[in-house]
Design a protein around this motif. Structure first.
Motif, PDB file in Angstrom:
ATOM      1  N   LEU A 142       0.809  -1.213   0.000  1.00 31.88           N
ATOM      2  CA  LEU A 142       0.000   0.000   0.000  1.00 31.88           C
ATOM      3  C   LEU A 142       0.846   1.268   0.000  1.00 31.88           C
ATOM      4  CD1 LEU A 142      -2.745  -1.087   2.571  1.00 31.88           C
ATOM      5  CD2 LEU A 142      -2.816  -1.200   0.070  1.00 31.88           C
ATOM      6  N   ASP A 143       2.147   1.123  -0.233  1.00 38.26           N
ATOM      7  CA  ASP A 143       3.063   2.269  -0.379  1.00 38.26           C
ATOM      8  C   ASP A 143       3.208   3.117   0.878  1.00 38.26           C
ATOM      9  OD1 ASP A 143       3.521   1.511  -2.924  1.00 38.26           O
ATOM     10  OD2 ASP A 143       2.676   3.267  -3.907  1.00 38.26           O
ATOM     11  N   PHE A 144       3.183   2.490   2.030  1.00 40.88           N
ATOM     12  CA  PHE A 144       3.435   3.241   3.253  1.00 40.88           C
ATOM     13  C   PHE A 144       4.899   3.201   3.657  1.00 40.88           C
ATOM     14  CE2 PHE A 144      -1.152   2.640   3.719  1.00 40.88           C
ATOM     15  CZ  PHE A 144      -1.529   3.912   4.103  1.00 40.88           C
ATOM     16  N   LEU A 145       5.662   2.285   3.069  1.00 43.01           N
ATOM     17  CA  LEU A 145       7.084   2.164   3.370  1.00 43.01           C
ATOM     18  C   LEU A 145       7.878   2.274   2.083  1.00 43.01           C
ATOM     19  CD1 LEU A 145       7.124  -0.872   5.869  1.00 43.01           C
ATOM     20  CD2 LEU A 145       6.918   1.560   6.407  1.00 43.01           C
ATOM     21  N   SER A 146       9.089   2.781   2.207  1.00 44.63           N
ATOM     22  CA  SER A 146       9.975   2.819   1.046  1.00 44.63           C
ATOM     23  C   SER A 146      10.542   1.428   0.795  1.00 44.63           C
ATOM     24  CB  SER A 146      11.107   3.813   1.279  1.00 44.63           C
ATOM     25  OG  SER A 146      11.977   3.357   2.292  1.00 44.63           O
ATOM     26  N   ALA A 163      -5.754   6.932   2.867  1.00 42.78           N
ATOM     27  CA  ALA A 163      -4.359   7.154   2.479  1.00 42.78           C
ATOM     28  C   ALA A 163      -3.885   6.072   1.521  1.00 42.78           C
ATOM     29  CB  ALA A 163      -3.475   7.187   3.722  1.00 42.78           C
ATOM     30  N   ALA A 164      -4.324   4.819   1.742  1.00 35.41           N
ATOM     31  CA  ALA A 164      -3.934   3.734   0.841  1.00 35.41           C
ATOM     32  C   ALA A 164      -4.493   3.963  -0.562  1.00 35.41           C
ATOM     33  CB  ALA A 164      -4.414   2.400   1.400  1.00 35.41           C
ATOM     34  N   LEU A 165      -5.763   4.379  -0.652  1.00 41.41           N
ATOM     35  CA  LEU A 165      -6.349   4.681  -1.959  1.00 41.41           C
ATOM     36  C   LEU A 165      -5.605   5.824  -2.638  1.00 41.41           C
ATOM     37  CD1 LEU A 165     -10.172   4.358  -1.241  1.00 41.41           C
ATOM     38  CD2 LEU A 165      -8.751   2.852  -2.645  1.00 41.41           C
ATOM     39  N   THR A 166      -5.229   6.817  -1.857  1.00 40.29           N
ATOM     40  CA  THR A 166      -4.461   7.937  -2.409  1.00 40.29           C
ATOM     41  C   THR A 166      -3.122   7.460  -2.936  1.00 40.29           C
ATOM     42  OG1 THR A 166      -5.521   9.467  -0.877  1.00 40.29           O
ATOM     43  CG2 THR A 166      -3.467  10.188  -1.895  1.00 40.29           C
ATOM     44  N   ASN A 167      -2.451   6.604  -2.161  1.00 38.49           N
ATOM     45  CA  ASN A 167      -1.149   6.089  -2.592  1.00 38.49           C
ATOM     46  C   ASN A 167      -1.262   5.306  -3.896  1.00 38.49           C
ATOM     47  OD1 ASN A 167      -0.284   7.136  -0.180  1.00 38.49           O
ATOM     48  ND2 ASN A 167      -0.042   5.151   0.834  1.00 38.49           N
ATOM     49  N   LEU A 168      -2.258   4.436  -3.989  1.00 36.48           N
ATOM     50  CA  LEU A 168      -2.429   3.635  -5.194  1.00 36.48           C
ATOM     51  C   LEU A 168      -2.848   4.494  -6.386  1.00 36.48           C
ATOM     52  CD1 LEU A 168      -4.262   0.556  -3.627  1.00 36.48           C
ATOM     53  CD2 LEU A 168      -1.856   0.717  -4.280  1.00 36.48           C
ATOM     54  N   ARG A 169      -3.643   5.523  -6.111  1.00 33.42           N
ATOM     55  CA  ARG A 169      -4.113   6.387  -7.186  1.00 33.42           C
ATOM     56  C   ARG A 169      -3.020   7.307  -7.699  1.00 33.42           C
ATOM     57  NH1 ARG A 169      -7.773  10.398  -4.735  1.00 33.42           N
ATOM     58  NH2 ARG A 169      -5.754  11.435  -4.452  1.00 33.42           N
ATOM     59  N   ALA A 171       3.708   7.586   1.532  1.00 34.46           N
ATOM     60  CA  ALA A 171       2.575   8.489   1.754  1.00 34.46           C
ATOM     61  C   ALA A 171       2.998   9.721   2.521  1.00 34.46           C
ATOM     62  CB  ALA A 171       1.465   7.752   2.512  1.00 34.46           C
ATOM     63  N   TRP A 172       3.991   9.617   3.396  1.00 30.41           N
ATOM     64  CA  TRP A 172       4.409  10.767   4.198  1.00 30.41           C
ATOM     65  C   TRP A 172       5.066  11.835   3.338  1.00 30.41           C
ATOM     66  CZ3 TRP A 172       3.429  13.051   8.447  1.00 30.41           C
ATOM     67  CH2 TRP A 172       4.324  13.955   8.985  1.00 30.41           C
ATOM     68  N   ASN A 173       5.675  11.459   2.216  1.00 33.50           N
ATOM     69  CA  ASN A 173       6.412  12.410   1.397  1.00 33.50           C
ATOM     70  C   ASN A 173       5.606  12.979   0.238  1.00 33.50           C
ATOM     71  OD1 ASN A 173       8.799  12.188   2.872  1.00 33.50           O
ATOM     72  ND2 ASN A 173       9.363  10.307   1.794  1.00 33.50           N
ATOM     73  N   ARG A 174       4.344  12.555   0.067  1.00 33.08           N
ATOM     74  CA  ARG A 174       3.589  13.037  -1.075  1.00 33.08           C
ATOM     75  C   ARG A 174       3.074  14.440  -0.825  1.00 33.08           C
ATOM     76  NH1 ARG A 174       2.244   7.548  -1.627  1.00 33.08           N
ATOM     77  NH2 ARG A 174       2.999   6.792  -3.611  1.00 33.08           N
ATOM     78  N   THR A 193      -2.729  11.494   4.511  1.00 35.18           N
ATOM     79  CA  THR A 193      -1.463  10.778   4.631  1.00 35.18           C
ATOM     80  C   THR A 193      -1.365  10.186   6.013  1.00 35.18           C
ATOM     81  OG1 THR A 193      -0.289  12.748   5.409  1.00 35.18           O
ATOM     82  CG2 THR A 193      -0.304  12.335   3.020  1.00 35.18           C
ATOM     83  N   MET A 194      -0.435   9.278   6.174  1.00 31.98           N
ATOM     84  CA  MET A 194      -0.210   8.668   7.484  1.00 31.98           C
ATOM     85  C   MET A 194       1.270   8.387   7.628  1.00 31.98           C
ATOM     86  SD  MET A 194      -1.943   5.285   9.229  1.00 31.98           S
ATOM     87  CE  MET A 194      -3.464   6.129   9.606  1.00 31.98           C
ATOM     88  N   ARG A 195       1.816   8.761   8.753  1.00 36.10           N
ATOM     89  CA  ARG A 195       3.219   8.510   9.028  1.00 36.10           C
ATOM     90  C   ARG A 195       3.498   7.008   9.005  1.00 36.10           C
ATOM     91  NH1 ARG A 195       3.290  11.548  14.505  1.00 36.10           N
ATOM     92  NH2 ARG A 195       4.397   9.639  15.065  1.00 36.10           N
TER      93      ARG A 195
END
Length: 721
Positions: A276-280, A433-439, A447-450, A456-458
């Motif tokens: 879900l793109d929360f981690l690098s 936040a997950a939907l935002t990351n995927l979109r 997500a923290w850097n977008r 967003t979520m840390r």
């Protein structure tokens, strides 16, 4: 009180441009030259650290006092102290005692590596089979430290376990502090942990249970991961923290045989955050490699224990790393394309995991953990089973579903309400936040850097959110695993009360979001809750600490005394797993079987020994016991006449089902079951009539136990012939 370095950002970004943003969309203030911490920050850190250490010591003293008051441990005999180590706890402590009685450390280690008393007629490597490095280390420390004159070995052992409770509470304190930026949340965490002792720990009456050694290290690992995932961390600090994660994971893995299942849940958690793109990608790879290296080190230290190589977590990590290497372009495309790729990626990883695990177990011929998978299969209704080993787990309350009264107790301490509110709010934010990351088509690293997203979520918050969700589900499915979850539950709920994230969203909903109001709520609510908890529970705690009891088990003391004084030192005893662990600890006699169940050959022998409670002929039971090397067999009335479990879950019922016999008492039976052709052995042998009297002679009995010596007339007759 902001006791850690203030983040340059809120969790959610207000719409509209931010003219002060110099480093990203979430910066609140312009970037200033680096300077040292202010006096206020230093004061807060020192105060918070002192309070955290104090709470840890308080929890340590609390459980130690409860243990003393419940048993009057300082005043009872040594044999009574040892009997208080019930079931498998006694087995583990016996190796600490064995190491101390050895002439030297080297000889003690040699006895453990070539042990022939834990399982009669077999020589096994205890360091390979069991997780007892902690007992070995403590025995060595007790030998070399100048403490023998004023501290008994048993006290050195139990005080060490109680001290780990202080480490556990301190780790939870720091986790909540880092998430919320307020040490008041840490205080609330420690208080909740103590007040919910019934559901957070059972250390005061199961001292040497493996989880009491391992969970403090697991909490330290979660703390290190939380700090590692902080967005503003420097590379040098990340390296140090990864080493801390490695060391704590290694200690956790060495001290608990169920480490592979806990780490599997954690690996699934990391996989979800990565998907879900929360981690690098760097963070994900680092966490996977740390887990992998830790498990391989445990494998080496446990003399290449094959159960670790056949673990699902190693297969899963290998599958993830392989698929990520060859499945390129996973994080590109629109929302629907990303979801399709993610579904395919998940199926590939899970499928490859099963293939790798199946292949490894076939090649290495591993069957050590098959009883666990049989239990899981039967528990979730994937087929009924009469398998004796799986049924043993299914019929124990500790392996059932989490009782609902757990939440009633937690509601009484106000823990449930903020926990559920925080969980509900942050899960909604995580989903958005997950939907935002995927979109967002992979435009940013995390997500923290977008800069474009409104939700967003840390990464550290996302990790702890999924941690409590995943391990909460594990606790719901198996009550024994609640102790992995409830401690972190206290930290997560305290973060919700003392952190900015939930309060910021609530204030924005009612259009009252100002820094002053946020600060007032964040600091006043924890203080009010702490005051309420003090008012409600302090009298109860004082009353609990004033209750005095005394250990009383004269029948078991009489049995252990008789065995020690009236049987040969090399005699072999058969009986229930729980009792035999105590016999080994108190008398040093050899055993036919024991409670550490992670070995297929041992499970088969245990089933054979347990025929003493089944409907079998005297000749068959005698033959089975002799094949296991037994000289004496101990029968317990509490098992033979068991009423604790309902029909179908009594030990004698499990044996009847496994043997295809109809169970005792009124009730329905499967149509393929048949009446047994022999009476129940544990009942019939007490009559003392042939053929039982020909093969067994009773040498000891009291109100609870009956000890029979096996006659070896057949061997004598052969010798005479």
């Amino acid at each position: 009180m902001t006791a850690l370095r203030q983040r340059k950002g809120n969790k959610w970004k207000d719409p509209g441009p931010d003219p002060q943003n110099q480093r990203g969309a979430h910066a609140e203030v312009p970037v200033k030259p680096l300077s040292g911490p202010s006096c206020w920050t230093v004061l807060c850190v020192v105060t918070g650290s002192t309070v955290g250490v104090g709470l840890g010591l308080l929890s340590c003293i609390y459980v130690a006092t409860l243990h003393e008051n419940d048993l009057w441990f300082s005043n009872i005999k040594e044999v009574e102290r040892e009997i208080s180590f019930r079931t498998e706890c006694g087995l583990y402590y016996s190796y600490y005692k064995q190491m101390l009685r050895a002439p030297s450390i080297q000889e003690g280690l040699s006895e453990l590596i070539n042990d022939n008393t834990t399982e009669s007629k077999r020589t096994i490597n205890i360091l390979q089979r069991m997780n007892i490095y902690q007992e070995v280390l403590l025995s060595i420390l007790y030998r070399i430290l100048p403490i023998q004159a004023y501290l008994e070995p048993i006290y050195f052992y139990i005080y060490t376990v109680f001290a780990l409770q202080a480490v556990y509470v301190l780790a939870l304190f720091i986790t909540s502090w880092m998430l919320s930026d307020s040490w008041l949340a840490g205080v609330l965490t420690g208080v909740w942990y103590i007040l919910n002792r019934v559901d957070t720990t059972r250390v005061e009456f199961t001292i040497s249970l493996r989880e009491n050694w391992s969970l403090p290290f697991f909490a330290l690992q979660v703390t290190a991961i939380t700090c590692y995932l902080k967005p503003t961390l420097r590379p040098a600090h990340q390296t140090v923290l990864l080493w801390l994660v490695f060391v704590s994971t290694l200690c956790f893995g060495l001290t608990w045989q169920f480490n592979q299942f806990i780490l599997l849940v954690q690996a699934l958690l990391v996989f979800t955050l990565d998907s879900l793109d929360f981690l690098s990608s760097e963070q994900v790879m680092a966490l996977y490699l740390v887990q992998l290296l830790s498990l391989l080190c445990v494998w080496l230290l446990q003399f290449c224990n094959s159960m670790i190589l056949g673990s699902l977590v190693l297969s899963f990590i290998g599958a993830v790393l392989f698929v990520k290497r060859f499945q390129t372009g996973l994080k590109t495309g629109g929302l629907l394309v990303r979801l399709a790729k993610l579904a395919l990626h998940t199926l590939l990883v899970l499928g490859l995991t099963l293939i790798i695990n199946y292949s490894v177990k076939k090649v290495l011929q591993l069957r050590s953990d098959e009883h666990i998978f049989k239990f899981v299969k039967a528990k979730f209704g994937l087929g009924s089973t009469r398998d004796f080993d799986a049924s043993l787990y299914l019929c124990e309350e500790a392996f059932g579903l989490l009782p609902l009264d757990t939440f009633e107790r937690m509601a009484g301490t106000l823990l449930v309400y903020p926990y559920l509110c925080t969980l509900f709010v942050l899960l909604m934010v995580l989903a958005l936040a997950a939907l935002t990351n995927l979109r967002d088509n992979g435009k940013g690293r995390t997500a923290w850097n977008r800069e474009e997203s409104n939700f967003t979520m840390r990464p550290d918050i996302a990790y702890n959110l999924l941690h409590t969700v995943f391990f909460g589900l594990l606790a719901f499915s198996t009550m024994r695993m609640k102790y992995v979850w409830t401690g972190h539950m206290c930290a997560f709920a305290a973060f919700g009360v003392g952190g900015k994230e939930v309060w910021t969203l609530c204030l924005r909903v009612i259009h009252c979001n100002t820094k002053a109001k946020l600060r007032l709520i964040r600091y006043s609510v924890p203080i009010v809750m702490l005051a309420f908890l003090y008012y409600k529970f302090w009298p109860k705690l004082r009353e609990e600490l004033s209750e005095l009891r005394e250990f009383y088990d004269p029948d078991t003391v009489e049995l252990m005394t008789w065995i020690s004084s009236r049987t040969p030192g090399r005699a072999v005893f058969a009986g229930s797993m729980q009792l035999l662990a105590g016999i080994k600890l108190c008398t040093g006699r050899a055993l036919t079987n024991h409670p550490h169940y992670e070995d297929q050959a041992l499970r088969e022998r245990t089933r054979q020994v347990y025929q003493i409670y089944a409907r079998q002929s005297a000749e068959d039971v005698h033959r089975l016991l002799l094949s296991a090397g037994a000289d004496y067999v101990v029968l317990e009335d509490s098992i033979c006449y068991e009423r604790r479990h309902s029909r179908g879950c009594r030990l004698r019922d499990l044996l009847d089902l496994a043997n295809g016999h109809i169970m005792d008492g009124p009730g329905e039976d499967d149509p393929d079951l048949v009446p047994a052709s022999h009476p129940r052995f544990c009942l019939a042998v007490k009559a003392g009539e042939p053929p039982y009297s020909t093969l067994f002679s009773r040498v000891f009995h009291n109100k609870t136990f009956h000890v029979y010596k096996l006659k070896k007339a057949k061997k004598r007759s052969k010798a005479a012939a």
